[in-house]
Design a protein around this motif. Structure first.
Motif, mmCIF file in Angstrom:
data_model
loop_
_atom_site.group_PDB
_atom_site.id
_atom_site.type_symbol
_atom_site.label_atom_id
_atom_site.label_comp_id
_atom_site.label_asym_id
_atom_site.label_seq_id
_atom_site.Cartn_x
_atom_site.Cartn_y
_atom_site.Cartn_z
ATOM 1 N N SER A 555 39.897 40.643 49.083
ATOM 2 C CA SER A 555 40.251 39.787 47.952
ATOM 3 C C SER A 555 39.449 40.202 46.725
ATOM 4 N N GLY A 556 40.028 40.005 45.564
ATOM 5 C CA GLY A 556 39.367 40.391 44.325
ATOM 6 C C GLY A 556 40.386 40.709 43.257
ATOM 7 N N THR A 557 39.896 41.218 42.125
ATOM 8 C CA THR A 557 40.758 41.573 40.999
ATOM 9 C C THR A 557 40.757 43.086 40.849
ATOM 10 N N TYR A 558 41.946 43.679 40.797
ATOM 11 C CA TYR A 558 42.106 45.125 40.737
ATOM 12 C C TYR A 558 42.830 45.505 39.443
ATOM 13 N N THR A 573 46.549 44.350 35.546
ATOM 14 C CA THR A 573 45.495 43.701 36.316
ATOM 15 C C THR A 573 46.139 42.837 37.398
ATOM 16 N N PRO A 575 45.311 40.286 40.714
ATOM 17 C CA PRO A 575 44.376 39.560 41.575
ATOM 18 C C PRO A 575 44.908 39.452 43.004
#
Length: 754
Positions: A555-558, A573, A575
């Protein structure tokens, strides 16, 4: 039992008609055989088929208006005399059924065999041949050997997609059994399609593709001797032989109404297509060996045969191809193939060059094919539509450049290219080469580099107004340009150019798979349009990969980036939401009694959704409490509504502090072994509150109350009132006080042995 090949012979064809029609069927009369022949009844009107096979064909519910097959079968039992089967006598009929044809007086003659096969070769004429293995003149004339075997059952073999026989309007048939004392099979394969095989994988039903006839290895599939077909007019939907018989005739009717294309098993290819004197003819069918191991032989002249299917160094001409096997199979023709030769290259007649200011010249060609119907091609320039006949052609208004010509004759064979012919305007410059660098990434960075030659110093322009001595144009935007090259004599040449801006890469769609159970199992999939291929994809702007799928993500923002081959990029972007698994805070257990299953276990867990609980990860329950457990170490599992599972270990202990053990027998014979009935326990001492021993009649023979013992002390010495007790089985009640809070009671039997 036959294993029928479901995919063979198209029995499943739906028969569509606008009005009823009668199909005329001829059957060889049973009297054709000797009066004393056992096989006299093996015809449609013979004793062995008249109750089974024949009535199903005359039943209008099966074949007739409103029946499953909307055609009536008009059956004539004929050809009683030897030699009566001729082209003329066969002409009125659509289908011919042949049972056994052997017999002393009236066997089918060779002339009749020839007439049968010639009649069958006509479209819409069908032979159903079911001879017996003992003798098979018609089968042999088709080129097959019919043997006697002793093998049932057989299995289904996948067949071709054109002729499926066993999945028709009367239902799917998968298994049949041959009757009689022997079972027939075909031992020779002559360009046929095998429909069914026996358990030894020997062909039992085949489709003669050259005549579209069906050959069956044994009549007893359909006789009372075979005992597999039901009697009477009804086709039993549970009887495979009934269904096969109905489907076989439904296929034959369909073949009469809509004849299938006759398959020619012999085929060959010619390479190269237009070879001249070194052509190669290669047989593509049949190849290898027949089902009984015979090698195929090949010929391109009908007289000389070889086993190699390839003929090399074949000169131009038309050849009749044929194939045969080394023994019984007849020669089968595949028609003709042609080795074609190319025409000569066009020759040059007159050449008129353009002068200064002119842009085109004229080229005259000679030596074109006298037969006409040719195609003339100019390179560059392509097809010349007006040039189709005549031995000469004048190509007018030909622009500057080098040209060659090629002619393709009516056979489709192309000549070699002619010698290069140059159109040159002596006083006009020539544009030899233009290199284009297309603008990219929405910038004015296009470029044109010109290579040209001409009289004196050349100047260059992209708008026909502003000229430069430099042949390079930079910082160009996407547009159409007219390149002009002008020499010192003001003669010029032009060429249209277009600089096209390739579409920029764009991330058109993003598909995100979120993580589950707190793992690194998220995924991102990018759909990109535009860009100059190949494209590169990255989630860190550093490492690029050739596809837009990224897996095993936490999980995270790429930041997803796509970059094309000229460096243009596009980004977005993305998420990926976090996830988590259930949490097990604690597991509480209670002890089980010694050697019993009285332990308990309770899980205390938390999750974002409803939870279920398990001790084996297979069977889950809604409650966290588990009872009736034995002493053991348990793996405990908690699963949430998303299927995420958390595991831990828990121990259920065993309490054996309040247990006793006593032998089931003793022998008070004073030999020093097992002379007393003793008791064993873990504490140092216990109080026996009561011990009562009964004989077999329930009478009390020994009783003692409130006395203390140590582990291993005797409970009873085997006497009754001081007298030696007899051998036997005695019952007992025993109350043991371990401590003030625990009193345990035991009952059972003990055997006294003398």
């Amino acid at each position: 039992m036959l294993r029928l090949l479901l995919a063979q012979l198209l029995m499943g064809l739906a028969i569509s008609v606008s009005s009823a029609q009668t199909i005329k069927v001829a059957s060889i009369h049973h009297s054709r055989l000797d009066a004393g022949s056992d096989d006299k009844g093996y015809t449609l009107n013979g004793a062995t088929m008249i109750k089974t096979a024949l009535p199903k064909l005359t039943n209008t519910a099966n074949f007739g208006p409103g029946g499953k097959v909307p055609y009536s079968l008009s059956i004539t039992h004929t050809f009683t005399a030897s030699g009566s089967i001729t082209a003329t006598s066969l002409a009125p009929f659509d289908i011919l059924f042949i049972g056994p044809t052997f017999g002393g007086s009236f066997p089918v003659t060779q002339a009749e065999q020839i007439a049968i096969k010639a009649w069958s070769a006509q479209p819409g004429k069908v032979v159903i041949l079911a001879e017996q293995p003992a003798n098979y003149p018609v089968t042999a004339y088709y080129g097959y050997t019919l043997r006697e075997g002793n093998t049932d059952p057989t299995t289904v073999r996948p067949g071709d997609s054109v002729t499926k026989l066993f999945t028709g309007v009367f239902g799917e048939a998968t298994s049949m059994t041959q009757g009689g004392t022997s079972q027939g099979y075909f031992s020779t394969d002559c360009f046929s399609t095998v429909i069914a095989t026996n358990a030894d994988d020997k062909p039992t039903i085949i489709f003669a593709s050259a005549t579209r006839d069906v050959l069956i290895a044994d009549t007893d599939f359909f006789t009372i001797v075979g005992n597999t077909m039901s009697e009477g007019p009804v086709i039993d939907p549970t009887n495979d032989t009934d269904k096969f018989w109905g489907n076989l005739w439904a296929w034959a009717v369909n073949e009469v109404v809509k004849p299938g294309a006759v398959s020619n098993p012999v085929a060959a290819s010619v390479t190269p297509a237009c070879s001249g004197t070194n052509g190669t003819i290669t047989f593509t069918s049949p190849v290898g060996n027949t089902s009984d191991g015979q090698a195929y032989q090949y010929s391109i002249n009908g007289s000389t045969y070889q086993t190699n299917p390839t003929f090399t160094n074949v000169p131009t001409g038309t050849y009749t191809i044929s194939s045969r096997t080394s023994s019984a199979c007849p020669v089968t023709s595949g028609g003709t193939v042609t080795v074609k030769g190319p025409p000569d290259a066009p020759g040059l007649g007159a050449l008129i060059q353009p002068g200064c200011g002119a842009t085109t010249g004229t080229i005259s060609l000679t030596g074109l094919p006298a037969s006409g119907n040719y195609v003339l091609t100019r390179t560059p320039g392509g097809l010349i539509p007006s040039a189709t006949s005549g031995t000469t052609y004048t190509d007018k208004e030909v622009g500057q450049g080098g040209y060659s010509y090629m002619v393709t004759n009516a056979d489709g064979c192309s000549s070699p290219a002619s010698a290069l012919i140059n159109i040159v305007a002596s006083q006009a410059p020539q544009i030899l080469r233009v290199q284009l660098q297309l603008p990219s990434c929405g910038k004015a960075n296009g470029e044109v580099i010109v290579t040209a030659r001409g009289e004196g110093s050349l100047t260059y322009s992209l708008d026909g107004i502003n000229f430069s001595s430099q042949p390079v144009f930079k910082n160009l935007t996407p547009a159409k340009y007219l390149l002009t090259v002008r020499d010192a004599n003001s003669c010029s040449s032009t060429q249209a150019l277009e600089l096209i801006q390739p579409p920029l890469p764009s991330i058109a769609a993003v598909n995100v798979v979120v993580t589950s159970c707190g793992g690194a199992n998220g995924a991102i999939s990018l759909t990109v349009t535009g860009g100059v291929k190949p494209l590169g994809y990255s989630l860190d702007s550093t490492t690029f990969q050739p596809n837009g799928s990224f897996t095993n993500l936490r999980s995270g923002t790429y930041r997803a980036i796509v970059k094309d081959s000229v460096g243009c990029t596009s980004g977005v972007t993305i998420p990926i939401a976090p996830s988590q698994s259930p949490t097990i805070d604690s597991v509480r257990t209670s002890q089980t009694a010694c050697g019993e299953q009285t332990g308990e276990l309770t899980m205390y867990a938390r999750a974002a959704s409803a939870m279920m609980y398990s001790l084996d990860s297979v069977y889950f329950q809604n409650q966290p409490f588990f009872a009736r457990l034995k002493a053991d170490r348990y793996a405990v599992y908690v699963k949430d509504a998303l299927g995420c599972i958390t595991k831990t270990m828990a121990q259920v202990e065993e309490d054996c502090s309040a247990s006793v053990s006593m032998p089931s027998a003793f022998s008070p014979n004073q030999d020093g072994l097992n002379n007393n009935w003793t008791i064993h326990f873990r504490p140092a001492r216990v109080t026996i509150m009561n011990l009562t021993i009964f004989n077999r009649w329930g009478e009390v023979v020994y009783n003692r109350k409130e006395f203390e013992l140590s582990s291993g002390d005797p409970l009873w010495d085997g006497t009754i009132n001081g007298q030696i007790a007899p051998a036997g089985v005695f019952a007992y009640h025993l109350d043991v006080q371990f401590d003030p809070q625990r009193l345990s009671r035991y009952s059972g039997t003990v055997q006294l042995i003398r």
